[in-house]
Write an enzyme that holds these catalytic residues in place. Structure first.
Site, PDB file in Angstrom:
ATOM      1  N   GLU A   1      96.171  11.639  74.860  1.00 37.41           N
ATOM      2  CA  GLU A   1      95.541  12.231  73.670  1.00 37.41           C
ATOM      3  C   GLU A   1      95.272  11.077  72.723  1.00 37.41           C
ATOM      4  OE1 GLU A   1      94.732  15.419  73.133  1.00 37.41           O
ATOM      5  OE2 GLU A   1      95.525  16.188  75.017  1.00 37.41           O
TER       6      GLU A   1
ATOM      7  N   CYS B   1      93.743  12.405  63.778  1.00 39.59           N
ATOM      8  CA  CYS B   1      92.924  11.945  64.914  1.00 39.59           C
ATOM      9  C   CYS B   1      91.560  12.612  64.920  1.00 39.59           C
ATOM     10  CB  CYS B   1      93.651  12.217  66.215  1.00 39.59           C
ATOM     11  SG  CYS B   1      94.124  13.944  66.410  1.00 39.59           S
TER      12      CYS B   1
END
Ligand code: NAD
Length: 476
Positions: free
Chosen positions: A218, A252
């Site tokens: 991720e 993110c």
């Protein structure tokens, strides 16, 4: 500020061996067993929430409300989703069997991967450790976690809560910096679930390849927001500011840069400036004192952002809103930059802070060409009042996920997969996707005593040849 003590290598290996020995037992756990574990985790999180508020206030002055919304809520929602659906997720999935295997039955069985390593970053230090933990436990794995060393109080909180709820051979936390990660990734884990930067993701993947451990990566990158010609500009500016203000843009999936039609740029800036004042206070000083704006995590990241700002200004960019910083408390005001040249550092690397370059375009295809000339982003946002205009952007680009007319909220829906593509990540999770990512899909075919295949055993007589020909022609 407490410093995280590196867990010694011998201790790491001891825990790994303990967990390896427990995997056979864990394979036999039922949905009810796993749900009991998840409930115990949920109860502990709920009971100890005030300790988490304190830890995160100490780590980077994150407000209790943002802790509720962006740390605890996602963890509890994942637990509840898993509790609700685990029995169905775990059930073997019956699949069809072709005629040449007449009489057999086939199913896909979800078995635990085994011992799972979870390495997590500092930006949502609880959320990004807890949500993969839920998926790993739901799938029946044992888990070793390594939270980030940059949020030491939260890391300590995670260690304590996991130690209180789970026996060490089921879940354990080791702490420390990248050298601890290196000790960990040298071990033959069955799966490594890594959340962090693209650069470190490559190191993790290389280490995983030594043992052919499977990985979920991720990662990050530059997530663009595209404003179409017909966008509702008040709504666009409000939601973009929210995306850059929450966690001070250290997210993110925060919008990294904005592409706006040249003739609507000023309108965007005006709405953004007004909202900045509504959200965080009417003056720079009021905003600096707002309890709702957290700090940049440490001096190193503050300096990195200050350097990005200075470099852009030196190359001709201008501040169109915000722009105030205070090194003594790692504070950066939500800031808009205009006239940013593409070779400025701020357009080359992930910003990961509350600064937003606003680029303008004449024709939508110019904007899409720019996006497509770069690595595929983790998220891409589109603001438009027309479905076809929004779909045009989706069809002509690739991204981990997309939200139309908002930012970041896709990750709040456990029915959607969350993950990147190529440079922004491999694999995905949340809800059933997390369960699957941390399970191995095992093929099981049950063959009856008399099988159709046995008609084609050697010796390969004319009969076998005819059977093979008929099968090819009519049965497959
Ligand atoms: P990072 O990659 O520096 O660190 C992440 C973790 O890896 C930490 O636990 C760290 O100790 C460890 N680590 C650091 N160097 C290592 C090395 N050489 N070998 C092995 N492990 C190492 O990331 P960060 O600064 O903590 O987090 C910010 C990055 O994470 C941003 O790029 C952001 O986009 C990304 N991110 C992605 C997601 C997502 O869900 N895709 C979520 C949050 C953050």
């Amino acid at each position: 500020m407490p410093v995280v003590r590196n867990t010694p290598a011998a201790e790491i290996r001891r825990i790994f061996e303990l967990q390896k020995n427990a995997t056979r037992r864990m394979r036999l756990t039922t949905a009810a067993d796993r749900i009991r574990r998840l409930r115990a985790l949920r109860d502990a999180i709920e009971a100890r929430t005030p300790e988490l508020y304190e830890a995160m206030q100490a780590d980077f002055r994150k407000s209790a409300r943002e802790v509720d919304l962006t740390e605890i809520l996602p963890a509890i929602s994942e637990i509840n989703d898993a509790i609700k659906h685990l029995k169905r997720w775990m059930a073997p999935r019956k699949v069809g069997t072709p005629l040449p295997l007449f009489g057999a039955s086939s199913e896909v069985v979800y078995e635990p991967r085994g011992v799972v390593l979870i390495i997590s970053p500092w930006n949502y230090p609880f959320h990004l450790a807890a949500v993969p933990l839920v998926a790993a436990l739901a799938a029946g794995n044992t888990v070793i976690m390594k939270p980030s060393e940059f949020t030491p109080r939260t890391s300590g909180f995670i260690r304590q809560i996991v130690a209180d709820v789970f026996p060490e051979d089921e879940a354990a936390v080791v702490e420390g910096d990248h050298t601890v990660s290196q000790e960990l990734t040298a071990l033959p884990f069955d799966h490594i679930f890594f959340t962090g930067s693209t650069a470190v993701g490559k190191i993790i993947m290389a280490a995983a390849s030594k043992h052919l451990s499977t990985v979920t990566l991720e990662l990050g990158g530059k997530s663009p927001a595209v404003v179409r010609e017909d966008a509702d500009m008040d709504l666009t500016a409000t939601r973009i500011l929210w995306g850059k203000g929450v966690n001070a843009g250290q997210t993110c999936v925060a919008p990294d840069y904005l592409l706006v039609p040249a003739d609507r740029r000023q309108e965007f800036i005006d709405h953004f400036s007004k909202k900045l004042s509504d959200f965080y206070g009417p003056t720079p000083e009021a905003r600096r004192q707002s309890p709702d704006l957290c700090r940049i995590v440490n001096a190193r990241h503050f300096q990195r952002l200050q350097d990005l700002l200075n470099d852009a200004l030196k190359r001709g960019a201008r501040v169109a809103a915000g722009g105030n910083t205070d090194a003594s408390e790692n504070y950066i005001e939500p800031t808009l930059l205009v006239d940013v040249p593409l070779d400025a550092k701020i357009m080359q690397e992930e910003i990961f802070g509350p600064v937003l370059p606003v680029l303008s375009y004449g024709n939508i295809n110019e904007a899409l060409d720019l996006i497509n000339s770069r690595d595929k982003p983790l998220a891409l946002y589109v603001f438009s009042t027309n479905r076809d205009e929004a779909d045009y952007v989706i069809q002509h680009t690739s991204a981990g996920g997309t939200v139309i007319n908002d930012v970041m909220v896709h990750l709040a829906n456990p029915s959607l997969p969350f993950g990147g593509v190529n440079h922004s990540g491999h694999g995905n999770y949340h809800g059933e996707f997390g369960f699957r990512a941390l399970s191995h899909e095992r093929a099981v075919l049950r063959q009856p005593k008399r099988s159709a295949i046995s008609l084609m055993y050697p010796p390969y007589t004319n009969f076998v040849r005819t059977m093979a020909r008929l099968t090819k022609r009519f049965l497959v």
